[in-house]
Design a protein around this motif. Sequence first.
Motif, PDB file in Angstrom:
ATOM      1  N   GLY A  28       0.751  -1.239   0.000  1.00 55.46           N
ATOM      2  CA  GLY A  28       0.000   0.000   0.000  1.00 55.46           C
ATOM      3  C   GLY A  28       0.780   1.287   0.000  1.00 55.46           C
ATOM      4  N   LYS A  29       2.031   1.282  -0.372  1.00 54.99           N
ATOM      5  CA  LYS A  29       2.839   2.496  -0.406  1.00 54.99           C
ATOM      6  C   LYS A  29       2.602   3.256  -1.706  1.00 54.99           C
ATOM      7  N   THR A  30       2.899   4.556  -1.682  1.00 55.11           N
ATOM      8  CA  THR A  30       2.821   5.385  -2.880  1.00 55.11           C
ATOM      9  C   THR A  30       4.165   6.065  -3.105  1.00 55.11           C
ATOM     10  N   PHE A  31       4.645   6.027  -4.331  1.00 61.66           N
ATOM     11  CA  PHE A  31       5.887   6.698  -4.707  1.00 61.66           C
ATOM     12  C   PHE A  31       5.513   7.819  -5.661  1.00 61.66           C
ATOM     13  N   VAL A  32       5.879   9.053  -5.313  1.00 57.36           N
ATOM     14  CA  VAL A  32       5.504  10.231  -6.087  1.00 57.36           C
ATOM     15  C   VAL A  32       6.746  10.819  -6.746  1.00 57.36           C
ATOM     16  N   ILE A  33       6.621  11.154  -8.017  1.00 59.88           N
ATOM     17  CA  ILE A  33       7.671  11.875  -8.733  1.00 59.88           C
ATOM     18  C   ILE A  33       7.103  13.243  -9.063  1.00 59.88           C
ATOM     19  N   GLU A  34       7.728  14.303  -8.547  1.00 57.75           N
ATOM     20  CA  GLU A  34       7.239  15.651  -8.805  1.00 57.75           C
ATOM     21  C   GLU A  34       8.349  16.509  -9.386  1.00 57.75           C
ATOM     22  N   THR A  35       7.951  17.499 -10.171  1.00 59.61           N
ATOM     23  CA  THR A  35       8.924  18.439 -10.728  1.00 59.61           C
ATOM     24  C   THR A  35       8.647  19.836 -10.212  1.00 59.61           C
ATOM     25  N   ILE A  36       9.708  20.597 -10.052  1.00 58.98           N
ATOM     26  CA  ILE A  36       9.642  21.989  -9.628  1.00 58.98           C
ATOM     27  C   ILE A  36      10.199  22.827 -10.764  1.00 58.98           C
ATOM     28  N   ASN A  37       9.529  23.902 -11.129  1.00 54.21           N
ATOM     29  CA  ASN A  37       9.915  24.776 -12.250  1.00 54.21           C
ATOM     30  C   ASN A  37       9.854  24.050 -13.591  1.00 54.21           C
ATOM     31  N   ASN A  38       8.920  23.148 -13.732  1.00 56.67           N
ATOM     32  CA  ASN A  38       8.787  22.392 -14.972  1.00 56.67           C
ATOM     33  C   ASN A  38       8.175  23.280 -16.061  1.00 56.67           C
ATOM     34  N   SER A  39       8.821  23.348 -17.215  1.00 60.43           N
ATOM     35  CA  SER A  39       8.292  24.083 -18.364  1.00 60.43           C
ATOM     36  C   SER A  39       8.965  23.564 -19.626  1.00 60.43           C
ATOM     37  N   THR A  40       8.522  24.035 -20.762  1.00 59.51           N
ATOM     38  CA  THR A  40       9.134  23.606 -22.019  1.00 59.51           C
ATOM     39  C   THR A  40      10.559  24.140 -22.155  1.00 59.51           C
ATOM     40  N   GLU A  41      10.881  25.235 -21.462  1.00 56.82           N
ATOM     41  CA  GLU A  41      12.239  25.795 -21.508  1.00 56.82           C
ATOM     42  C   GLU A  41      13.174  25.112 -20.503  1.00 56.82           C
ATOM     43  N   ASN A  42      12.629  24.673 -19.389  1.00 56.97           N
ATOM     44  CA  ASN A  42      13.440  24.074 -18.326  1.00 56.97           C
ATOM     45  C   ASN A  42      13.535  22.567 -18.552  1.00 56.97           C
ATOM     46  N   VAL A  43      14.517  22.164 -19.339  1.00 56.83           N
ATOM     47  CA  VAL A  43      14.639  20.758 -19.719  1.00 56.83           C
ATOM     48  C   VAL A  43      15.767  20.025 -18.991  1.00 56.83           C
ATOM     49  N   TYR A  44      16.496  20.729 -18.132  1.00 59.02           N
ATOM     50  CA  TYR A  44      17.610  20.126 -17.401  1.00 59.02           C
ATOM     51  C   TYR A  44      17.246  19.955 -15.924  1.00 59.02           C
ATOM     52  N   VAL A  45      17.728  18.880 -15.329  1.00 60.08           N
ATOM     53  CA  VAL A  45      17.515  18.648 -13.907  1.00 60.08           C
ATOM     54  C   VAL A  45      18.604  19.374 -13.135  1.00 60.08           C
ATOM     55  N   LYS A  46      18.195  20.303 -12.268  1.00 60.08           N
ATOM     56  CA  LYS A  46      19.130  21.096 -11.469  1.00 60.08           C
ATOM     57  C   LYS A  46      19.455  20.407 -10.150  1.00 60.08           C
TER      58      LYS A  46
END
Length: 82
Positions: A28-46
């Motif tokens: 019953g666990k949940t694993f969440v993947i979230e992005t911050i500052n996600n946009s079409t211009e921001n394509v790199y992981v900081k």
Amino acid sequence: MFAIIFSSASISSGNRIEIDLSDVYYSGKTFVIETINNSTENVYVKNVKLNGKKLDRLELRHSEIINGGILSLEMSKVPNKN
């Protein structure tokens, strides 16, 4: 390598994926993947954080996924070369 079978996954707001691990194996666990500052211009992981702690490696452990939690990916316009 091995595969993890998820019982369901849902995407909301274009920046969050929730993966329900509540099949026979993952209790019953949940694993969440979230992005911050996600946009079409921001394509790199900081920055990458797992459950609020900075992650300094390029892989996730099986145990980290099946225990549930939040993987946060902060996105940027420029590549992080560190």
